[in-house]
Design a protein around this motif. Structure first.
Motif, PDB file in Angstrom:
ATOM      1  N   ALA A 150       1.095  -1.051   0.161  1.00 23.39           N
ATOM      2  CA  ALA A 150      -0.197  -0.049  -0.341  1.00 23.39           C
ATOM      3  C   ALA A 150       1.153   1.181   0.011  1.00 23.39           C
ATOM      4  CB  ALA A 150      -0.564  -0.003   1.244  1.00 23.39           C
ATOM      5  N   VAL A 151       0.713   2.518  -0.749  1.00 30.35           N
ATOM      6  CA  VAL A 151       1.263   3.405  -0.847  1.00 30.35           C
ATOM      7  C   VAL A 151       0.963   4.729   0.623  1.00 30.35           C
ATOM      8  CG1 VAL A 151       1.697   5.493  -2.443  1.00 30.35           C
ATOM      9  CG2 VAL A 151       1.930   4.089  -2.679  1.00 30.35           C
ATOM     10  N   VAL A 152       1.699   4.456   1.571  1.00 34.82           N
ATOM     11  CA  VAL A 152       0.906   5.545   2.566  1.00 34.82           C
ATOM     12  C   VAL A 152       1.999   6.148   2.924  1.00 34.82           C
ATOM     13  CG1 VAL A 152       0.895   5.211   5.188  1.00 34.82           C
ATOM     14  CG2 VAL A 152       0.073   3.125   3.826  1.00 34.82           C
TER      15      VAL A 152
ATOM     16  N   TYR B 230       4.903  10.717   6.719  1.00 35.36           N
ATOM     17  CA  TYR B 230       4.789  11.576   7.645  1.00 35.36           C
ATOM     18  C   TYR B 230       3.430  12.023   8.106  1.00 35.36           C
ATOM     19  CZ  TYR B 230       9.027  12.536   5.735  1.00 35.36           C
ATOM     20  OH  TYR B 230      10.653  12.209   4.699  1.00 35.36           O
ATOM     21  N   ASP B 231       2.400  11.772   8.319  1.00 36.06           N
ATOM     22  CA  ASP B 231       1.551  11.052   7.975  1.00 36.06           C
ATOM     23  C   ASP B 231       0.720  10.711   9.100  1.00 36.06           C
ATOM     24  OD1 ASP B 231      -1.679  11.913   8.656  1.00 36.06           O
ATOM     25  OD2 ASP B 231      -2.048  12.679   5.538  1.00 36.06           O
ATOM     26  N   GLU B 232       0.724  10.688  10.181  1.00 29.27           N
ATOM     27  CA  GLU B 232       0.478  10.312  11.129  1.00 29.27           C
ATOM     28  C   GLU B 232      -1.004   9.324  11.332  1.00 29.27           C
ATOM     29  OE1 GLU B 232       0.772   9.337  16.275  1.00 29.27           O
ATOM     30  OE2 GLU B 232       0.959  11.142  15.412  1.00 29.27           O
ATOM     31  N   ALA B 233      -2.349  10.354  10.751  1.00 31.74           N
ATOM     32  CA  ALA B 233      -3.924   9.257  11.086  1.00 31.74           C
ATOM     33  C   ALA B 233      -3.531   8.837   9.942  1.00 31.74           C
ATOM     34  CB  ALA B 233      -4.579  10.691  10.746  1.00 31.74           C
ATOM     35  N   ALA B 234      -2.857   8.494   8.432  1.00 33.12           N
ATOM     36  CA  ALA B 234      -2.955   7.918   7.803  1.00 33.12           C
ATOM     37  C   ALA B 234      -2.260   6.454   7.717  1.00 33.12           C
ATOM     38  CB  ALA B 234      -2.212   8.525   5.990  1.00 33.12           C
ATOM     39  N   VAL B 235      -1.068   6.448   8.383  1.00 34.98           N
ATOM     40  CA  VAL B 235      -0.136   5.719   8.996  1.00 34.98           C
ATOM     41  C   VAL B 235      -0.996   4.407  10.291  1.00 34.98           C
ATOM     42  CG1 VAL B 235       1.384   5.097   9.973  1.00 34.98           C
ATOM     43  CG2 VAL B 235       1.712   7.153   8.849  1.00 34.98           C
ATOM     44  N   ASP B 236      -2.122   5.458  11.528  1.00 36.54           N
ATOM     45  CA  ASP B 236      -2.562   5.000  11.703  1.00 36.54           C
ATOM     46  C   ASP B 236      -3.640   4.294  11.403  1.00 36.54           C
ATOM     47  OD1 ASP B 236      -3.389   4.875  14.764  1.00 36.54           O
ATOM     48  OD2 ASP B 236      -5.071   5.227  14.347  1.00 36.54           O
ATOM     49  N   SER B 237      -4.231   5.135  10.244  1.00 34.27           N
ATOM     50  CA  SER B 237      -5.446   3.824   9.819  1.00 34.27           C
ATOM     51  C   SER B 237      -5.633   3.238   9.075  1.00 34.27           C
ATOM     52  CB  SER B 237      -6.722   4.864   8.835  1.00 34.27           C
ATOM     53  OG  SER B 237      -7.350   4.576   7.955  1.00 34.27           O
ATOM     54  N   TYR B 238      -3.744   3.032   8.197  1.00 35.80           N
ATOM     55  CA  TYR B 238      -3.598   1.501   7.579  1.00 35.80           C
ATOM     56  C   TYR B 238      -2.905   0.845   8.517  1.00 35.80           C
ATOM     57  CZ  TYR B 238      -0.285  -1.579   4.727  1.00 35.80           C
ATOM     58  OH  TYR B 238       0.032  -2.212   4.406  1.00 35.80           O
TER      59      TYR B 238
ATOM     60  N   ALA C 277      -4.224   0.063  11.274  1.00 35.58           N
ATOM     61  CA  ALA C 277      -5.966   0.048  11.641  1.00 35.58           C
ATOM     62  C   ALA C 277      -6.055  -0.810  11.369  1.00 35.58           C
ATOM     63  CB  ALA C 277      -6.531   1.044  12.026  1.00 35.58           C
ATOM     64  N   GLU C 278      -6.101  -0.967   9.874  1.00 37.70           N
ATOM     65  CA  GLU C 278      -6.620  -1.771   8.460  1.00 37.70           C
ATOM     66  C   GLU C 278      -6.331  -3.414   8.613  1.00 37.70           C
ATOM     67  OE1 GLU C 278      -7.138  -2.632   3.832  1.00 37.70           O
ATOM     68  OE2 GLU C 278      -6.346  -0.794   5.076  1.00 37.70           O
ATOM     69  N   VAL C 279      -4.314  -2.799   8.902  1.00 37.37           N
ATOM     70  CA  VAL C 279      -3.957  -4.284   9.026  1.00 37.37           C
ATOM     71  C   VAL C 279      -3.924  -5.309   9.438  1.00 37.37           C
ATOM     72  CG1 VAL C 279      -1.494  -5.503   8.444  1.00 37.37           C
ATOM     73  CG2 VAL C 279      -2.131  -4.019   7.468  1.00 37.37           C
ATOM     74  N   ALA C 280      -4.494  -4.511  10.785  1.00 35.30           N
ATOM     75  CA  ALA C 280      -4.369  -5.383  11.782  1.00 35.30           C
ATOM     76  C   ALA C 280      -5.811  -5.381  12.058  1.00 35.30           C
ATOM     77  CB  ALA C 280      -4.652  -4.219  13.705  1.00 35.30           C
ATOM     78  N   ASP C 281      -6.882  -5.362  12.173  1.00 38.03           N
ATOM     79  CA  ASP C 281      -7.758  -5.795  11.654  1.00 38.03           C
ATOM     80  C   ASP C 281      -7.958  -6.955  10.835  1.00 38.03           C
ATOM     81  OD1 ASP C 281      -9.150  -3.512  13.186  1.00 38.03           O
ATOM     82  OD2 ASP C 281      -9.799  -2.939  12.305  1.00 38.03           O
ATOM     83  N   THR C 282      -7.444  -6.927   9.362  1.00 36.55           N
ATOM     84  CA  THR C 282      -7.504  -7.845   8.509  1.00 36.55           C
ATOM     85  C   THR C 282      -6.637  -8.966   9.260  1.00 36.55           C
ATOM     86  OG1 THR C 282      -8.171  -6.104   6.445  1.00 36.55           O
ATOM     87  CG2 THR C 282      -7.111  -8.008   6.059  1.00 36.55           C
ATOM     88  N   ALA C 283      -5.452  -8.689  10.102  1.00 39.48           N
ATOM     89  CA  ALA C 283      -4.593 -10.206   9.590  1.00 39.48           C
ATOM     90  C   ALA C 283      -5.208 -10.844  11.376  1.00 39.48           C
ATOM     91  CB  ALA C 283      -3.284  -9.502  10.192  1.00 39.48           C
ATOM     92  N   GLY C 284      -6.061  -9.673  12.400  1.00 42.84           N
ATOM     93  CA  GLY C 284      -5.347 -10.084  13.578  1.00 42.84           C
ATOM     94  C   GLY C 284      -5.079  -9.534  14.358  1.00 42.84           C
ATOM     95  N   GLY C 285      -3.846  -8.761  13.984  1.00 41.06           N
ATOM     96  CA  GLY C 285      -3.163  -8.245  15.312  1.00 41.06           C
ATOM     97  C   GLY C 285      -1.215  -7.432  14.093  1.00 41.06           C
ATOM     98  N   ILE C 286      -1.031  -6.966  14.618  1.00 42.64           N
ATOM     99  CA  ILE C 286       0.002  -6.533  13.773  1.00 42.64           C
ATOM    100  C   ILE C 286       1.568  -7.352  15.040  1.00 42.64           C
ATOM    101  CG2 ILE C 286       2.342  -4.833  13.734  1.00 42.64           C
ATOM    102  CD1 ILE C 286      -0.133  -4.551  12.372  1.00 42.64           C
ATOM    103  N   ASP C 287       2.393  -8.454  13.968  1.00 43.93           N
ATOM    104  CA  ASP C 287       3.100  -8.397  15.103  1.00 43.93           C
ATOM    105  C   ASP C 287       5.023  -8.557  14.632  1.00 43.93           C
ATOM    106  OD1 ASP C 287       2.148 -11.447  13.603  1.00 43.93           O
ATOM    107  OD2 ASP C 287       2.190 -11.387  15.724  1.00 43.93           O
ATOM    108  N   VAL C 288       4.901  -6.843  13.494  1.00 40.87           N
ATOM    109  CA  VAL C 288       6.190  -7.083  13.485  1.00 40.87           C
ATOM    110  C   VAL C 288       6.238  -5.721  12.505  1.00 40.87           C
ATOM    111  CG1 VAL C 288       8.623  -6.640  12.239  1.00 40.87           C
ATOM    112  CG2 VAL C 288       7.400  -8.796  13.780  1.00 40.87           C
ATOM    113  N   SER C 289       6.928  -3.833  12.599  1.00 38.87           N
ATOM    114  CA  SER C 289       6.699  -2.874  12.357  1.00 38.87           C
ATOM    115  C   SER C 289       8.458  -3.090  11.877  1.00 38.87           C
ATOM    116  CB  SER C 289       6.420  -2.051  12.918  1.00 38.87           C
ATOM    117  OG  SER C 289       6.644  -0.532  12.533  1.00 38.87           O
ATOM    118  N   PHE C 290       8.933  -2.818  10.266  1.00 36.93           N
ATOM    119  CA  PHE C 290      10.267  -2.137  10.501  1.00 36.93           C
ATOM    120  C   PHE C 290       9.874  -0.142   9.066  1.00 36.93           C
ATOM    121  CE2 PHE C 290      14.436  -3.335   8.818  1.00 36.93           C
ATOM    122  CZ  PHE C 290      14.832  -2.283   7.701  1.00 36.93           C
TER     123      PHE C 290
END
Length: 260
Positions: free
Chosen positions: A62-64, A67-75, A77-90
């Motif tokens: 996805a293109v995110v 620098y846009d904190e609201a856009a990052v958080d929205s994205y 949240a979408e990933v977490a809802d779809t995958a059931g959570g976030i394991d790693v952020s790089f």
């Protein structure tokens, strides 16, 4: 995620390139689905989508705007809802470093811009992931920095590296009780980041990729530079349960250019 912030070009060739290349994404070995966000290169993202199946899973992009904190958080949240959570952020965002001008001559706004970019991107991506990780009691937050002593002409780059590392340490002490680890990979350059690397606007000249490569190799104890696969392998290790007792620390992947 990538950074398209403009940077001031200077006619100066420092001894080291900024580590890596824009869009460098570590190879993830565990089986599963992986989200690979990117900002600056939509064509690269489209290519990932066309060939998104990996040997051990499926990659999504996805293109995110990092620098846009609201856009990052929205994205996230979408990933977490779809995958059931976030394991790693790089986070492999670039900050628009400025090199070649002595600090005595560099305007304050010019100096401050890359630092602000780094802080904004790191806070946005880390905060979004950390909220979901802390709720589950586990997770790994990773990034990559350059490593080495400052030298004339390096401009904002080394200061930015140290700023990012300081942020990582603060995140580690705050997130540790929630089971979330923070670590980073330190590199002094990669093979792909020197040979035929595109100009990302930080003041490097286009002169002699091979000559610069040989110069950097000669400074390394192993007489070579790591490649992006090695960076990915180090990041995958830090993200894995094999590194479950590692936080607020870095892996030195400089091939001996800098000794700890």
């Amino acid at each position: 995620m990538g950074n398209s912030a403009p940077a001031r070009k200077e006619r100066h060739r420092p001894r080291r390139r900024r580590p890596g290349r824009e869009g460098g994404v570590p190879r993830v070995r565990p089986r599963g689905r992986h989200r690979l966000p990117g900002r600056a290169d939509r064509r690269r993202a489209a290519a990932h989508r066309r060939g998104g199946r990996t040997r051990r899973g499926r990659a999504h992009t996805a293109v995110v705007d990092a620098y846009d904190e609201a856009a990052v958080d929205s994205y996230v949240a979408e990933v977490a809802d779809t995958a059931g959570g976030i394991d790693v952020s790089f986070n492999a965002v670039m900050y628009g470093d400025v090199q070649g001008t002595p600090l005595l001559d560099m305007p304050t706004d010019t100096f401050a811009a890359p630092l602000a970019n780094a802080v904004r991107a790191q806070l946005a991506t880390t905060r979004a992931a950390a909220r979901r990780m802390a709720a589950r009691g586990s997770g790994a937050i990773l990034t990559v920095t350059g490593y080495g002593p400052p030298f004339p002409g390096l401009g904002t780059t080394a200061v930015t590296w140290q700023t990012v590392e300081s942020l990582c340490r603060q995140w580690a002490v705050e997130l540790g009780p929630s089971g979330v680890r923070v670590a980073w990979v330190r590199i002094g350059g990669t093979y792909e980041g020197v040979v035929d690397a595109p100009d990302y606007g930080s003041g490097y000249t286009d002169a002699g990729g091979e000559a610069l490569l040989e110069e950097l190799r000669s400074e390394a104890m192993l007489r070579r530079l790591p490649n992006l696969d090695e960076v990915g392998d180090a990041a995958a290790f830090l993200a894995s349960d094999r590194a479950r007792s590692m936080t607020s620390t870095a892996v030195n992947l400089t091939a001996g250019t800098v000794s700890d």
